[in-house]
Write a protein that holds these residues in place. Sequence first.
Motif, PDB file in Angstrom:
ATOM      1  N   LEU A  10       6.997  88.058  54.891  1.00  0.00           N
ATOM      2  CA  LEU A  10       6.962  87.336  53.613  1.00  0.00           C
ATOM      3  C   LEU A  10       8.241  86.521  53.396  1.00  0.00           C
ATOM      4  CD1 LEU A  10       5.435  89.894  51.109  1.00  0.00           C
ATOM      5  CD2 LEU A  10       4.434  87.734  51.846  1.00  0.00           C
ATOM      6  N   TRP A  11       9.355  87.008  53.949  1.00  0.00           N
ATOM      7  CA  TRP A  11      10.633  86.334  53.756  1.00  0.00           C
ATOM      8  C   TRP A  11      10.691  84.997  54.502  1.00  0.00           C
ATOM      9  CZ3 TRP A  11      13.655  88.311  50.104  1.00  0.00           C
ATOM     10  CH2 TRP A  11      13.453  89.641  49.753  1.00  0.00           C
ATOM     11  N   ASN A  12       9.698  84.710  55.337  1.00  0.00           N
ATOM     12  CA  ASN A  12       9.647  83.422  56.028  1.00  0.00           C
ATOM     13  C   ASN A  12       8.961  82.342  55.194  1.00  0.00           C
ATOM     14  OD1 ASN A  12      10.931  84.395  58.333  1.00  0.00           O
ATOM     15  ND2 ASN A  12       9.001  85.069  59.233  1.00  0.00           N
ATOM     16  N   ASN A  13       8.370  82.728  54.085  1.00  0.00           N
ATOM     17  CA  ASN A  13       7.675  81.800  53.211  1.00  0.00           C
ATOM     18  C   ASN A  13       8.692  81.037  52.354  1.00  0.00           C
ATOM     19  OD1 ASN A  13       6.447  80.968  50.622  1.00  0.00           O
ATOM     20  ND2 ASN A  13       4.576  81.861  51.505  1.00  0.00           N
ATOM     21  N   ASP A  14       8.630  79.707  52.386  1.00  0.00           N
ATOM     22  CA  ASP A  14       9.585  78.872  51.650  1.00  0.00           C
ATOM     23  C   ASP A  14       9.578  79.150  50.146  1.00  0.00           C
ATOM     24  OD1 ASP A  14      10.532  77.629  53.921  1.00  0.00           O
ATOM     25  OD2 ASP A  14       9.122  75.944  53.761  1.00  0.00           O
ATOM     26  N   HIS A  15       8.392  79.343  49.584  1.00  0.00           N
ATOM     27  CA  HIS A  15       8.297  79.613  48.148  1.00  0.00           C
ATOM     28  C   HIS A  15       8.999  80.935  47.809  1.00  0.00           C
ATOM     29  CE1 HIS A  15       6.791  79.355  44.092  1.00  0.00           C
ATOM     30  NE2 HIS A  15       6.214  80.549  44.204  1.00  0.00           N
ATOM     31  N   ILE A  16       8.755  81.946  48.614  1.00  0.00           N
ATOM     32  CA  ILE A  16       9.398  83.251  48.398  1.00  0.00           C
ATOM     33  C   ILE A  16      10.920  83.108  48.521  1.00  0.00           C
ATOM     34  CG2 ILE A  16       9.676  85.597  49.311  1.00  0.00           C
ATOM     35  CD1 ILE A  16       6.976  85.217  47.971  1.00  0.00           C
ATOM     36  N   VAL A  17      11.372  82.393  49.527  1.00  0.00           N
ATOM     37  CA  VAL A  17      12.813  82.209  49.733  1.00  0.00           C
ATOM     38  C   VAL A  17      13.442  81.497  48.535  1.00  0.00           C
ATOM     39  CG1 VAL A  17      14.553  81.047  51.157  1.00  0.00           C
ATOM     40  CG2 VAL A  17      12.675  82.282  52.241  1.00  0.00           C
ATOM     41  N   ASN A  18      12.768  80.497  47.982  1.00  0.00           N
ATOM     42  CA  ASN A  18      13.288  79.790  46.810  1.00  0.00           C
ATOM     43  C   ASN A  18      13.375  80.717  45.595  1.00  0.00           C
ATOM     44  OD1 ASN A  18      13.683  77.326  48.072  1.00  0.00           O
ATOM     45  ND2 ASN A  18      11.594  76.644  47.656  1.00  0.00           N
ATOM     46  N   ARG A  55      18.624  89.808  56.362  1.00  0.00           N
ATOM     47  CA  ARG A  55      20.038  90.049  56.022  1.00  0.00           C
ATOM     48  C   ARG A  55      20.847  88.764  56.193  1.00  0.00           C
ATOM     49  NH1 ARG A  55      23.162  92.923  58.971  1.00  0.00           N
ATOM     50  NH2 ARG A  55      24.495  93.704  57.325  1.00  0.00           N
ATOM     51  N   LYS A  56      20.604  88.055  57.280  1.00  0.00           N
ATOM     52  CA  LYS A  56      21.319  86.806  57.553  1.00  0.00           C
ATOM     53  C   LYS A  56      21.017  85.767  56.475  1.00  0.00           C
ATOM     54  CE  LYS A  56      23.624  83.921  60.217  1.00  0.00           C
ATOM     55  NZ  LYS A  56      24.911  83.592  59.652  1.00  0.00           N
ATOM     56  N   MET A  57      19.761  85.715  56.033  1.00  0.00           N
ATOM     57  CA  MET A  57      19.387  84.779  54.980  1.00  0.00           C
ATOM     58  C   MET A  57      20.190  85.062  53.708  1.00  0.00           C
ATOM     59  SD  MET A  57      15.810  84.343  52.904  1.00  0.00           S
ATOM     60  CE  MET A  57      16.106  85.885  52.071  1.00  0.00           C
ATOM     61  N   PHE A  58      20.251  86.335  53.318  1.00  0.00           N
ATOM     62  CA  PHE A  58      21.015  86.692  52.124  1.00  0.00           C
ATOM     63  C   PHE A  58      22.505  86.411  52.305  1.00  0.00           C
ATOM     64  CE2 PHE A  58      17.396  89.348  50.680  1.00  0.00           C
ATOM     65  CZ  PHE A  58      17.331  88.861  49.387  1.00  0.00           C
ATOM     66  N   GLN A  59      23.004  86.681  53.475  1.00  0.00           N
ATOM     67  CA  GLN A  59      24.422  86.432  53.749  1.00  0.00           C
ATOM     68  C   GLN A  59      24.725  84.935  53.638  1.00  0.00           C
ATOM     69  OE1 GLN A  59      25.685  88.060  57.494  1.00  0.00           O
ATOM     70  NE2 GLN A  59      27.832  88.041  56.900  1.00  0.00           N
ATOM     71  N   ASP A  60      23.825  84.114  54.137  1.00  0.00           N
ATOM     72  CA  ASP A  60      24.011  82.665  54.050  1.00  0.00           C
ATOM     73  C   ASP A  60      23.866  82.156  52.618  1.00  0.00           C
ATOM     74  OD1 ASP A  60      24.387  82.632  56.774  1.00  0.00           O
ATOM     75  OD2 ASP A  60      22.367  81.910  57.247  1.00  0.00           O
ATOM     76  N   LEU A  61      22.996  82.791  51.835  1.00  0.00           N
ATOM     77  CA  LEU A  61      22.785  82.370  50.450  1.00  0.00           C
ATOM     78  C   LEU A  61      24.016  82.627  49.583  1.00  0.00           C
ATOM     79  CD1 LEU A  61      19.169  83.585  49.594  1.00  0.00           C
ATOM     80  CD2 LEU A  61      19.981  81.225  49.665  1.00  0.00           C
ATOM     81  N   ASP A  62      24.609  83.827  49.749  1.00  0.00           N
ATOM     82  CA  ASP A  62      25.720  84.210  48.876  1.00  0.00           C
ATOM     83  C   ASP A  62      26.577  85.257  49.590  1.00  0.00           C
ATOM     84  OD1 ASP A  62      27.419  85.026  46.826  1.00  0.00           O
ATOM     85  OD2 ASP A  62      25.848  84.929  45.297  1.00  0.00           O
ATOM     86  N   GLU A  63      27.568  84.771  50.311  1.00  0.00           N
ATOM     87  CA  GLU A  63      28.434  85.642  51.106  1.00  0.00           C
ATOM     88  C   GLU A  63      29.151  86.676  50.238  1.00  0.00           C
ATOM     89  OE1 GLU A  63      30.342  87.361  54.290  1.00  0.00           O
ATOM     90  OE2 GLU A  63      28.856  85.761  54.455  1.00  0.00           O
ATOM     91  N   GLU A  64      29.630  86.249  49.070  1.00  0.00           N
ATOM     92  CA  GLU A  64      30.376  87.147  48.189  1.00  0.00           C
ATOM     93  C   GLU A  64      29.494  88.293  47.687  1.00  0.00           C
ATOM     94  OE1 GLU A  64      32.574  86.902  43.882  1.00  0.00           O
ATOM     95  OE2 GLU A  64      32.741  85.162  45.206  1.00  0.00           O
ATOM     96  N   LEU A  65      28.300  87.972  47.233  1.00  0.00           N
ATOM     97  CA  LEU A  65      27.365  88.988  46.767  1.00  0.00           C
ATOM     98  C   LEU A  65      27.001  89.933  47.913  1.00  0.00           C
ATOM     99  CD1 LEU A  65      25.499  90.200  44.600  1.00  0.00           C
ATOM    100  CD2 LEU A  65      23.780  88.509  45.299  1.00  0.00           C
ATOM    101  N   PHE A  66      26.783  89.374  49.082  1.00  0.00           N
ATOM    102  CA  PHE A  66      26.445  90.176  50.257  1.00  0.00           C
ATOM    103  C   PHE A  66      27.560  91.174  50.555  1.00  0.00           C
ATOM    104  CE2 PHE A  66      26.101  91.107  54.757  1.00  0.00           C
ATOM    105  CZ  PHE A  66      24.743  91.343  54.906  1.00  0.00           C
ATOM    106  N   GLN A  67      28.815  90.710  50.501  1.00  0.00           N
ATOM    107  CA  GLN A  67      29.959  91.591  50.756  1.00  0.00           C
ATOM    108  C   GLN A  67      30.059  92.686  49.699  1.00  0.00           C
ATOM    109  OE1 GLN A  67      31.810  91.604  53.465  1.00  0.00           O
ATOM    110  NE2 GLN A  67      30.720  89.835  54.294  1.00  0.00           N
TER     111      GLN A  67
END
Length: 106
Positions: A10-18, A55-67
């Motif tokens: 599901l995480w590959n779906n553009d709408h879900i990612v947005n 995990r990589k997607m979230f890390q790329d979206l917001d590194e600070e939040l991920f950390q």
Amino acid sequence: MQVAERALFLWNNDHIVNLVAQNRHVILPLIFPALERNTSRHWSLAVNGLTTNVRKMFQDLDEELFQECQKKYKEDEDKAKSVEEKREITWKRLELLGDTKKAENI
């Protein structure tokens, strides 16, 4: 395994990612522990790979939040380990006390 794969697809779906990107401050703290457990403990290579991608997607979206989530996860794991160690010590004490009481009754 198949359910986990389908859910991770599901995480590959553009709408879900947005939608996730807009609400990442709520979503990531909720799912981060599951993602971490999947990457380190799941037996399926496919699930591990898909989890790593999320995990990589979230890390790329917001590194600070991920950390922050990573730090909190580590603290929670350390706390759980400490609680487990205390539990083990308590059980050993109880067993020793029980053995002592049993020896006194003999």
